[in-house]
Design a protein around this motif. Structure first.
Motif, PDB file in Angstrom:
ATOM      1  N   GLY A 170      23.584  35.071  36.338  1.00  0.00           N
ATOM      2  CA  GLY A 170      23.578  33.611  36.306  1.00  0.00           C
ATOM      3  C   GLY A 170      23.855  32.949  37.636  1.00  0.00           C
ATOM      4  N   VAL A 171      23.938  33.719  38.714  1.00  0.00           N
ATOM      5  CA  VAL A 171      24.147  33.132  40.037  1.00  0.00           C
ATOM      6  C   VAL A 171      22.867  32.472  40.516  1.00  0.00           C
ATOM      7  CG1 VAL A 171      24.790  33.598  42.439  1.00  0.00           C
ATOM      8  CG2 VAL A 171      25.878  34.878  40.591  1.00  0.00           C
TER       9      VAL A 171
ATOM     10  N   ARG B 109      31.419  34.867  29.411  1.00  0.00           N
ATOM     11  CA  ARG B 109      31.669  34.636  27.975  1.00  0.00           C
ATOM     12  C   ARG B 109      30.699  35.426  27.108  1.00  0.00           C
ATOM     13  NH1 ARG B 109      32.904  29.433  29.973  1.00  0.00           N
ATOM     14  NH2 ARG B 109      30.775  28.668  29.625  1.00  0.00           N
ATOM     15  N   CYS B 110      29.512  35.764  27.652  1.00  0.00           N
ATOM     16  CA  CYS B 110      28.557  36.598  26.918  1.00  0.00           C
ATOM     17  C   CYS B 110      28.975  38.063  26.892  1.00  0.00           C
ATOM     18  CB  CYS B 110      27.170  36.492  27.550  1.00  0.00           C
ATOM     19  SG  CYS B 110      26.277  34.999  27.124  1.00  0.00           S
ATOM     20  N   GLY B 111      29.946  38.418  27.718  1.00  0.00           N
ATOM     21  CA  GLY B 111      30.379  39.810  27.790  1.00  0.00           C
ATOM     22  C   GLY B 111      29.838  40.546  28.988  1.00  0.00           C
ATOM     23  N   PHE B 112      29.475  39.790  30.047  1.00  0.00           N
ATOM     24  CA  PHE B 112      29.019  40.392  31.290  1.00  0.00           C
ATOM     25  C   PHE B 112      30.191  40.434  32.273  1.00  0.00           C
ATOM     26  CE2 PHE B 112      24.260  38.956  31.063  1.00  0.00           C
ATOM     27  CZ  PHE B 112      24.183  39.493  29.782  1.00  0.00           C
ATOM     28  N   SER B 113      30.193  41.450  33.111  1.00  0.00           N
ATOM     29  CA  SER B 113      31.191  41.523  34.181  1.00  0.00           C
ATOM     30  C   SER B 113      30.483  41.970  35.447  1.00  0.00           C
ATOM     31  CB  SER B 113      32.312  42.507  33.822  1.00  0.00           C
ATOM     32  OG  SER B 113      33.332  42.485  34.792  1.00  0.00           O
ATOM     33  N   TYR B 114      30.849  41.346  36.580  1.00  0.00           N
ATOM     34  CA  TYR B 114      30.172  41.605  37.851  1.00  0.00           C
ATOM     35  C   TYR B 114      31.181  42.074  38.896  1.00  0.00           C
ATOM     36  CZ  TYR B 114      27.590  40.639  42.196  1.00  0.00           C
ATOM     37  OH  TYR B 114      26.988  40.743  43.422  1.00  0.00           O
ATOM     38  N   VAL B 115      30.844  43.160  39.581  1.00  0.00           N
ATOM     39  CA  VAL B 115      31.685  43.695  40.655  1.00  0.00           C
ATOM     40  C   VAL B 115      30.838  43.795  41.918  1.00  0.00           C
ATOM     41  CG1 VAL B 115      33.087  45.625  41.468  1.00  0.00           C
ATOM     42  CG2 VAL B 115      33.096  45.019  39.030  1.00  0.00           C
ATOM     43  N   SER B 116      31.287  43.118  42.984  1.00  0.00           N
ATOM     44  CA  SER B 116      30.564  43.138  44.251  1.00  0.00           C
ATOM     45  C   SER B 116      31.226  44.089  45.227  1.00  0.00           C
ATOM     46  CB  SER B 116      30.521  41.730  44.849  1.00  0.00           C
ATOM     47  OG  SER B 116      30.006  41.762  46.172  1.00  0.00           O
ATOM     48  N   GLY B 117      30.409  44.689  46.090  1.00  0.00           N
ATOM     49  CA  GLY B 117      30.945  45.535  47.147  1.00  0.00           C
ATOM     50  C   GLY B 117      31.390  44.742  48.350  1.00  0.00           C
ATOM     51  N   ASP B 118      31.049  43.454  48.399  1.00  0.00           N
ATOM     52  CA  ASP B 118      31.466  42.596  49.502  1.00  0.00           C
ATOM     53  C   ASP B 118      32.796  41.949  49.134  1.00  0.00           C
ATOM     54  OD1 ASP B 118      31.764  40.926  51.637  1.00  0.00           O
ATOM     55  OD2 ASP B 118      29.821  39.920  51.431  1.00  0.00           O
ATOM     56  N   ARG B 119      33.866  42.739  49.278  1.00  0.00           N
ATOM     57  CA  ARG B 119      35.164  42.265  48.812  1.00  0.00           C
ATOM     58  C   ARG B 119      35.649  41.045  49.578  1.00  0.00           C
ATOM     59  NH1 ARG B 119      35.946  47.434  50.700  1.00  0.00           N
ATOM     60  NH2 ARG B 119      36.805  47.642  52.791  1.00  0.00           N
ATOM     61  N   LYS B 120      35.262  40.925  50.855  1.00  0.00           N
ATOM     62  CA  LYS B 120      35.751  39.828  51.674  1.00  0.00           C
ATOM     63  C   LYS B 120      35.219  38.482  51.193  1.00  0.00           C
ATOM     64  CE  LYS B 120      36.430  38.704  56.580  1.00  0.00           C
ATOM     65  NZ  LYS B 120      36.117  39.116  57.961  1.00  0.00           N
TER      66      LYS B 120
ATOM     67  N   GLU C 111      33.142  38.037  48.074  1.00  0.00           N
ATOM     68  CA  GLU C 111      32.820  37.863  46.657  1.00  0.00           C
ATOM     69  C   GLU C 111      33.793  38.513  45.678  1.00  0.00           C
ATOM     70  OE1 GLU C 111      27.950  37.598  46.975  1.00  0.00           O
ATOM     71  OE2 GLU C 111      28.859  39.450  46.284  1.00  0.00           O
ATOM     72  N   SER C 112      34.641  39.423  46.127  1.00  0.00           N
ATOM     73  CA  SER C 112      35.398  40.210  45.150  1.00  0.00           C
ATOM     74  C   SER C 112      36.882  39.911  45.098  1.00  0.00           C
ATOM     75  CB  SER C 112      35.223  41.710  45.429  1.00  0.00           C
ATOM     76  OG  SER C 112      33.960  42.139  45.015  1.00  0.00           O
ATOM     77  N   VAL C 113      37.507  39.731  46.242  1.00  0.00           N
ATOM     78  CA  VAL C 113      38.967  39.679  46.301  1.00  0.00           C
ATOM     79  C   VAL C 113      39.442  38.325  46.790  1.00  0.00           C
ATOM     80  CG1 VAL C 113      41.015  40.671  47.395  1.00  0.00           C
ATOM     81  CG2 VAL C 113      39.146  42.164  46.681  1.00  0.00           C
ATOM     82  N   PHE C 114      40.413  37.758  46.065  1.00  0.00           N
ATOM     83  CA  PHE C 114      41.091  36.542  46.504  1.00  0.00           C
ATOM     84  C   PHE C 114      42.257  37.001  47.385  1.00  0.00           C
ATOM     85  CE2 PHE C 114      39.475  35.813  42.167  1.00  0.00           C
ATOM     86  CZ  PHE C 114      38.501  34.860  42.449  1.00  0.00           C
ATOM     87  N   SER C 115      42.004  37.077  48.696  1.00  0.00           N
ATOM     88  CA  SER C 115      42.921  37.792  49.582  1.00  0.00           C
ATOM     89  C   SER C 115      44.318  37.211  49.636  1.00  0.00           C
ATOM     90  CB  SER C 115      42.323  37.873  50.987  1.00  0.00           C
ATOM     91  OG  SER C 115      42.086  36.573  51.499  1.00  0.00           O
TER      92      SER C 115
ATOM     93  N   GLN D 108      41.547  47.590  47.911  1.00  0.00           N
ATOM     94  CA  GLN D 108      41.028  46.280  47.510  1.00  0.00           C
ATOM     95  C   GLN D 108      39.765  46.447  46.673  1.00  0.00           C
ATOM     96  OE1 GLN D 108      40.627  43.245  50.547  1.00  0.00           O
ATOM     97  NE2 GLN D 108      42.364  44.046  51.691  1.00  0.00           N
ATOM     98  N   GLN D 109      38.917  47.406  47.071  1.00  0.00           N
ATOM     99  CA  GLN D 109      37.689  47.634  46.309  1.00  0.00           C
ATOM    100  C   GLN D 109      37.992  48.208  44.933  1.00  0.00           C
ATOM    101  OE1 GLN D 109      34.929  46.409  47.455  1.00  0.00           O
ATOM    102  NE2 GLN D 109      33.901  46.935  45.542  1.00  0.00           N
ATOM    103  N   LYS D 110      38.965  49.115  44.855  1.00  0.00           N
ATOM    104  CA  LYS D 110      39.370  49.659  43.553  1.00  0.00           C
ATOM    105  C   LYS D 110      39.936  48.550  42.665  1.00  0.00           C
ATOM    106  CE  LYS D 110      41.506  53.691  43.490  1.00  0.00           C
ATOM    107  NZ  LYS D 110      42.475  54.754  43.880  1.00  0.00           N
TER     108      LYS D 110
END
Length: 507
Positions: free
Chosen positions: A304-305, A330-341, A343-347, A404-406
């Protein structure tokens, strides 16, 4: 020879390096290996002058020297290409490469003509077809990594240090980089590479130094080591049979479960031209291809991006047209990005907040969050996925890059989604942790979860996926499974060469 001897470094109560040593000789490519948090990146930063050691010696050709800043490092011929890029996104490719090492003419004026000529030569060596005047923010992540390497090469270093620069590179980009490294080796440059891609280690490196818990535990010729030897020294334990196994290669996943997600003739100009895929329950589907063939746009369209121009997406047999990522959650999707800086981690947020963020997204904006529940959820995730932390209240930035990626992967999986979308999720994760994540993904599939894995690592796709769709210029050009799921067929399809087999479509 460049050597760091008996180096110690603490960050508060955390011991990053405890008497670690590493050396690299002229005309040698040495791998610096170790599990996440073992101190590899810290010692590279000390060698590059961005971090000061608490104790130990730095030696150049047997003589003690002081490297207390990046200027000291440059004076001694040291250049570093960092995993966490040292580039300025608002500046051009040329200005980033030449910043601090400008070519000048009379009266100290910058020689713009010579600079552009020199930068074009560097980009050509790395097979990076970009205009030097383009802004760094406008090029892909993998291209930015190559610009980081070009920046290091621009100083004509005696000692070249590469910290996980291949983590975001695709097959063809890695090949271009390795060609340059072999040229530098022949010219007598000393090269130290930090990487978690073990196949690359054995392909390009002559020797290895292995760290564990901030200490040097092994160094020697790679020709006398096996992968099992390396992992044993890195972790203190061998790879278990449980994490050795690969996904069932001989069976067709079409029979494994009912269709969970289907895309038909998906188009998104100019990236996706005609993408049709099927993901069944209990299936791990890989998406392979060279950089920039539409893989990222495909997975973002599903989440949905991005909104496709045409085509259909069906989830559990019903048409799906998402307007937002919250709707996907809410549909039951989960997204994991490799670009942690990005898209992934709230540092700056805590480890606990980072882990519980996915759960909150599933519950909606007005859901009540119990502090006790959030803490228990985070503690369970840290334990299950073996994330090395100080305290749950510490910021996510306190973790090593791999941890951080884990954390990002754990957040995606612990929400128990129906469909798990992964975009290069094991980038920068050590081999043992990567195998553990693969094992967890197989367990997810066994419970009926559908998994889509976009990866720049061909071996990862072959190791874990039931089937691999190969993208080329915005089209699916091969569908590999069973006996046709081989490295040869994967690389052929990626390069636009016909596979011509029952298991894969001819190009």
């Amino acid at each position: 020879m460049f050597e760091l001897r008996d180096i110690t470094k603490r960050y508060g109560n955390v011991v990053a390096l405890n008497g670690a040593s590493v050396r690299v000789f002229p005309g040698e490519i040495r791998a610096l290996l170790g599990a996440n948090g073992s101190g590899k990146s810290t010692i590279v930063k000390i060698m590059g002058g961005t971090v000061k050691a608490d104790g130990g010696q730095c030696l150049l050709d047997g003589k003690a020297v002081g490297i207390h800043s990046i200027f000291d490092a440059k004076r001694y011929g040291v250049a570093v290409a960092y995993q966490e890029l040292s580039l300025h996104p608002q500046m051009s490719v040329l200005d980033n490469i030449m910043l601090g090492q400008e070519l000048t003419k009379r009266f100290g004026l910058i020689d713009k003509k010579q600079q552009k000529k020199y930068v074009l030569t560097l980009l050509e060596r790395l097979n990076l077809k970009r205009d030097p005047g383009e802004l760094v923010r406008d090029i892909s992540q993998s291209e930015q990594s190559l610009v980081e390497v070009a920046k290091a090469l621009a100083s004509r270093p005696k000692f070249l240090l590469l910290d996980e620069v291949t983590a975001s590179l695709h097959y063809n980009e890695v090949e271009s980089l390795f060609r340059v490294l072999r040229e530098e080796k022949q010219a007598g440059t000393s090269i130290l590479i930090v990487t978690h891609r073990m196949d690359e280690v054995f392909r390009i490196c002559d020797t290895a130094t292995i760290f564990r818990n901030g200490e040097t535990v092994m160094e020697g010729e790679l020709s006398s080591m096996s992968l099992d030897d390396v992992v044993l020294h890195m972790t203190g334990t061998p790879i278990t049979a449980a994490v050795r196994q690969s996904a069932g290669a001989g069976e067709s996943p079409r029979a494994q479960g009912e269709p969970l997600l289907q895309t038909e003739h998906l188009k998104l100009y100019p990236h996706l031209k005609d993408i049709s895929t099927t993901v069944n329950k209990g299936e791990i589907v890989g998406i392979g291809g060279l950089e920039g063939q539409g893989q990222g746009e495909y997975i973002r369209s599903i989440y949905g991006v991005l909104r496709p121009d045409s085509g259909t997406i069906q989830f559990q047999g019903k048409p799906l047209r998402l307007k937002s990522t919250s709707g996907a959650a809410r549909c039951g999707f989960s997204y994991v990005s490799g670009d942690r800086k990005k898209e992934s981690v709230f540092s700056i947020r805590t480890i606990q907040e980072n882990l519980y963020a996915g759960k909150i997204a599933q519950g909606g904006v007005w859901g009540w969050v119990s502090a006790k529940q959030a803490k228990q959820f985070a503690e369970s995730a840290v334990s299950e996925y073996r994330i090395k932390i100080g305290a749950l209240s510490d910021p996510a930035s306190s973790l090593s890059g791999g941890n951080q990626q884990k954390l990002a992967v754990a957040r995606g999986i612990t929400t128990q989604p129906a469909l798990l979308l992964l975009n290069d999720p094991t980038k920068g994760v050590d081999i043992h942790s990567r195998k553990e994540i693969h094992s967890i993904l197989r367990e997810c599939a066994e419970r009926g979860m559908g998994v889509i894995l976009v990866s720049s690592d061909n071996q990862e796709l072959l190791d874990i996926c039931n089937r691999i769709y190969v993208f080329y210029e915005g089209n699916v050009v091969a569908d590999l499974y069973g006996e046709e799921k081989t490295e040869e067929n994967l690389v052929k399809a990626m390069l636009g060469t016909a596979v011509g087999s029952e298991g894969g479509e001819a190009l």
